[in-house]
Design an enzyme around this catalytic site. Structure first.
Site, PDB file in Angstrom:
ATOM      1  N   ASN A 149       0.806  -1.233   0.000  1.00  0.00           N
ATOM      2  CA  ASN A 149       0.000   0.000   0.000  1.00  0.00           C
ATOM      3  C   ASN A 149       0.837   1.280   0.000  1.00  0.00           C
ATOM      4  OD1 ASN A 149       0.746  -0.592   2.677  1.00  0.00           O
ATOM      5  ND2 ASN A 149      -0.866   0.747   3.435  1.00  0.00           N
ATOM      6  N   GLU A 247       3.718  -5.076  12.341  1.00  0.00           N
ATOM      7  CA  GLU A 247       2.799  -3.941  12.147  1.00  0.00           C
ATOM      8  C   GLU A 247       1.683  -4.457  11.255  1.00  0.00           C
ATOM      9  OE1 GLU A 247       3.148  -1.138  13.656  1.00  0.00           O
ATOM     10  OE2 GLU A 247       5.137  -1.525  14.455  1.00  0.00           O
TER      11      GLU A 247
HETATM   12  P1  NDP Z   1       0.155  -9.218   3.293  1.00  0.00           P
HETATM   13  O1  NDP Z   1       0.170  -9.677   4.706  1.00  0.00           O
HETATM   14  O2  NDP Z   1      -0.560 -10.032   2.295  1.00  0.00           O
HETATM   15  O3  NDP Z   1       1.640  -9.085   2.730  1.00  0.00           O
HETATM   16  C1  NDP Z   1       2.632  -8.267   3.337  1.00  0.00           C
HETATM   17  C2  NDP Z   1       3.993  -8.757   2.890  1.00  0.00           C
HETATM   18  O4  NDP Z   1       4.208 -10.066   3.423  1.00  0.00           O
HETATM   19  C3  NDP Z   1       4.127  -8.894   1.389  1.00  0.00           C
HETATM   20  O5  NDP Z   1       5.452  -8.608   1.014  1.00  0.00           O
HETATM   21  C4  NDP Z   1       3.805 -10.351   1.172  1.00  0.00           C
HETATM   22  O6  NDP Z   1       4.302 -10.845  -0.032  1.00  0.00           O
HETATM   23  C5  NDP Z   1       4.489 -10.975   2.375  1.00  0.00           C
HETATM   24  N1  NDP Z   1       3.986 -12.292   2.764  1.00  0.00           N
HETATM   25  C6  NDP Z   1       2.796 -12.870   2.462  1.00  0.00           C
HETATM   26  N2  NDP Z   1       2.726 -14.108   3.018  1.00  0.00           N
HETATM   27  C7  NDP Z   1       3.877 -14.302   3.690  1.00  0.00           C
HETATM   28  C8  NDP Z   1       4.408 -15.368   4.483  1.00  0.00           C
HETATM   29  N3  NDP Z   1       3.717 -16.485   4.703  1.00  0.00           N
HETATM   30  N4  NDP Z   1       5.625 -15.221   5.033  1.00  0.00           N
HETATM   31  C9  NDP Z   1       6.333 -14.076   4.843  1.00  0.00           C
HETATM   32  N5  NDP Z   1       5.903 -13.049   4.093  1.00  0.00           N
HETATM   33  C10 NDP Z   1       4.689 -13.148   3.530  1.00  0.00           C
HETATM   34  O7  NDP Z   1      -0.353  -7.717   3.335  1.00  0.00           O
HETATM   35  P2  NDP Z   1      -0.678  -6.788   2.099  1.00  0.00           P
HETATM   36  O8  NDP Z   1       0.526  -6.671   1.235  1.00  0.00           O
HETATM   37  O9  NDP Z   1      -1.967  -7.245   1.517  1.00  0.00           O
HETATM   38  O10 NDP Z   1      -0.848  -5.369   2.813  1.00  0.00           O
HETATM   39  C11 NDP Z   1      -2.045  -4.929   3.339  1.00  0.00           C
HETATM   40  C12 NDP Z   1      -2.088  -5.143   4.839  1.00  0.00           C
HETATM   41  O11 NDP Z   1      -1.005  -4.483   5.449  1.00  0.00           O
HETATM   42  C13 NDP Z   1      -3.346  -4.568   5.455  1.00  0.00           C
HETATM   43  O12 NDP Z   1      -3.863  -5.491   6.387  1.00  0.00           O
HETATM   44  C14 NDP Z   1      -2.834  -3.335   6.179  1.00  0.00           C
HETATM   45  O13 NDP Z   1      -3.613  -2.938   7.265  1.00  0.00           O
HETATM   46  C15 NDP Z   1      -1.479  -3.770   6.590  1.00  0.00           C
HETATM   47  N6  NDP Z   1      -0.631  -2.611   6.870  1.00  0.00           N
HETATM   48  C16 NDP Z   1      -0.275  -2.323   8.158  1.00  0.00           C
HETATM   49  C17 NDP Z   1       0.462  -1.200   8.457  1.00  0.00           C
HETATM   50  C18 NDP Z   1       0.885  -0.897   9.856  1.00  0.00           C
HETATM   51  O14 NDP Z   1       1.770  -0.057  10.026  1.00  0.00           O
HETATM   52  N7  NDP Z   1       0.322  -1.505  10.878  1.00  0.00           N
HETATM   53  C19 NDP Z   1       0.894  -0.268   7.399  1.00  0.00           C
HETATM   54  C20 NDP Z   1       0.477  -0.682   6.084  1.00  0.00           C
HETATM   55  C21 NDP Z   1      -0.257  -1.803   5.828  1.00  0.00           C
HETATM   56  P3  NDP Z   1       3.343 -10.901  -1.323  1.00  0.00           P
HETATM   57  O15 NDP Z   1       2.887  -9.544  -1.606  1.00  0.00           O
HETATM   58  O16 NDP Z   1       4.258 -11.422  -2.341  1.00  0.00           O
HETATM   59  O17 NDP Z   1       2.235 -11.842  -0.964  1.00  0.00           O
END
Ligand code: NDP
Length: 480
Positions: A149, A247
């Protein structure tokens, strides 16, 4: 754009020779490919980071800081290119990537390049007997995993303190938005970051992300993303006794009291709900309004939302661009259907935004405002992470707090009131890591950043981040 991994200072394809498509969400078209890296690429990246650690961690902070500042200069020199790439890759408006994403990426690195020069540890004297002093030592090789995002913004928010503190890094951006992380690795290389200090591996979370989390040599993981992924990471990393910073998701309440400055509350609440198509973990997606103000607030809010334009991300008149992917568009739409099933009334939006020409296949959604839902229903308690906001009236301060706290999340909260005592009461009782009073997204990088409940564990920002990326070692010296 053909993206490559950045390992040991070199750009390379994944060892398995496999790639993923990279899609431009505003046009709904594949426009490049990225490595579908696997565990063997993580091993290579780890070995490079391990080899680079002794020299990087022993380098005086002033020298590390100087290299990081050269990276800042590199970001600034390529600001427009990065802004364009971020907009194309994520569908977000160019005005936003220019004014927020890329500026903030540079600010993150500058902040920690400066902070490390002032970072210090405690000492505790036992008079006449001994002196204790605390060493804050870098951990070693650490993993940084970031979401789609705020791609470069959050990628650098992790990498900067990790590197500043003397760690070496294996980092993975989201496979959905990899472009600026790739350009960033070019900038690091040009800035003279020694090979192996930062390694960027691209690919799917379930493959390369999981490999980082599971790697026995990677001693800490800083993760930003969804709550379910955070739980999966904790399941793997906790028994390995890794340091974890998580986070996670949010479902942030925005409490509007009748004594607020209505104009400012409406204007900022609209921005706080729909900036970046509502895809910011800090967006206020549940707005609770004191009953006596409800009709006035609702009408002014809906009026303003109807004026928001959605379309071509490079057109500065458009407040909103595309949501990040087809899958995400469909997920958000499913929540709009759910809201209707749960008895909600859509006051505006609720449909895809029709954008013509080259954008006719893009993933555009109208900003959507819904009323008439219970504070406890699924629409109001589950994270949607899109341009959808609900309006709900409340009768008393206690009821407002009860509604606000009625989700498993606890990241951020917004509060609109002129009453200082109420501000203090509500800020104390609200379950959130961040409370914004009469403002939103007013960020000071020195402050602790993070959530409670299912919004995460640990804090980023300021000294908190430098403490996370170091181990405290107490040395006790007895007087002779
Ligand atoms: P995801 O949890 O799907 O993915 C986040 C990252 O983790 C991506 O790089 C993803 O790779 C990777 N990932 C996915 N599965 C695994 C795994 N099993 N092991 C290790 N890494 C993995 O989140 P989104 O990318 O969909 O982001 C949106 C979410 O992030 C929302 O829930 C939002 O609220 C949260 N968020 C929280 C923030 C905070 O500061 N608290 C700030 C911004 C967002 P890939 O994309 O390749 O699947």
């Amino acid at each position: 754009m053909q993206i490559q991994n950045y390992i040991n200072g070199r750009f390379s394809d994944p060892l398995n020779g496999q790639f993923l498509d990279n899609t431009d969400p505003a046009r709904g078209k594949v426009y490049g490919r990225i490595p579908a890296s696997g565990a063997e690429d993580c091993d290579l990246a780890y070995e490079a980071a391990k080899a680079a650690f002794p020299a990087w961690s022993m380098m005086p902070a002033t020298e590390r800081s100087a290299i990081l500042m050269r990276i800042v200069e590199g970001i600034e020199a390529r600001h427009e290119e990065l802004a364009q790439a971020e907009s194309t890759d994520s569908g977000k408006p160019l005005w936003l990537t220019r004014s927020v994403d890329i500026m903030r990426a540079a600010a993150n690195i500058r902040f920690f390049a400066e902070a490390i020069l002032h970072f210090s540890a405690e000492s505790h004297a036992i008079p006449g007997q001994a002196i204790n002093y605390t060493l804050r030592q870098p951990i070693g090789v650490v993993g940084c995993i970031s979401p789609w995002n705020l791609p470069l913004y959050l990628f650098t928010w992790k990498i900067a303190p990790a590197l500043a503190a003397g760690n070496t890094v294996v980092a993975k951006p989201s496979e959905i938005t990899p472009a600026t992380a790739y350009l960033f690795s070019q900038i690091c290389s040009e800035a003279g970051l020694p090979p192996g200090v930062l390694n960027v591996v691209h690919g799917l979370g379930g493959n390369i992300g999981k490999a980082i989390v599971s790697h026995p040599g990677i001693k800490a993981v800083s993760f930003t993303g969804g709550t379910a992924t955070g739980a999966e990471i904790a399941r793997i990393a906790a028994p390995m006794f890794k340091k974890l910073s998580l986070e996670l998701g949010g479902k942030n309440p925005n409490l509007v009291f009748a004594d607020c400055d209505l104009e400012k509350a409406v204007e900022t609440s609209v921005r706080g709900a729909f900036t970046n198509q509502g895809q910011i973990c800090l967006c206020g997606s549940r707005i609770f309004i004191e009953e006596s103000l409800y009709p006035r607030f609702r009408d002014a809010f809906v009026e303003k939302v109807k004026q928001l334009k959605t379309g071509d991300p490079s057109d500065p008149d458009n407040f909103m661009g595309a949501v990040v992917s087809k899958a995400h568009l469909e997920k958000v739409e499913s929540y709009i259907r759910l809201a209707r099933e749960e008895g909600g009334t859509v006051l505006c939006g609720g449909e895809r935004a029709v954008v013509g020409g080259e954008f006719s296949e893009g993933y555009f959604l109208q900003p959507t405002v819904i009323e008439g839902l219970s504070a406890y229903c699924r629409t109001n308690t589950e994270e949607i992470f899109g341009p959808v906001v609900t309006l709900t009236p409340f009768k008393t301060e206690d009821e407002a707090l009860e509604f606000a706290n009625a989700t498993p999340y606890g990241l951020a909260a917004m509060l609109w009131t002129q009453d200082v005592s109420r501000t203090q009461r509500v800020a104390e009782k609200i379950q959130a890591g961040i409370v914004w009073v009469n403002c939103w997204m007013l960020r000071d990088l020195r402050t602790p950043f993070g959530g409670v409940k299912q919004s995460g564990v640990g804090r980023e920002g300021g000294w908190e981040a430098l403490r996370f990326f170091t181990e405290a070692k107490n040395v006790c010296i007895k007087y002779a």
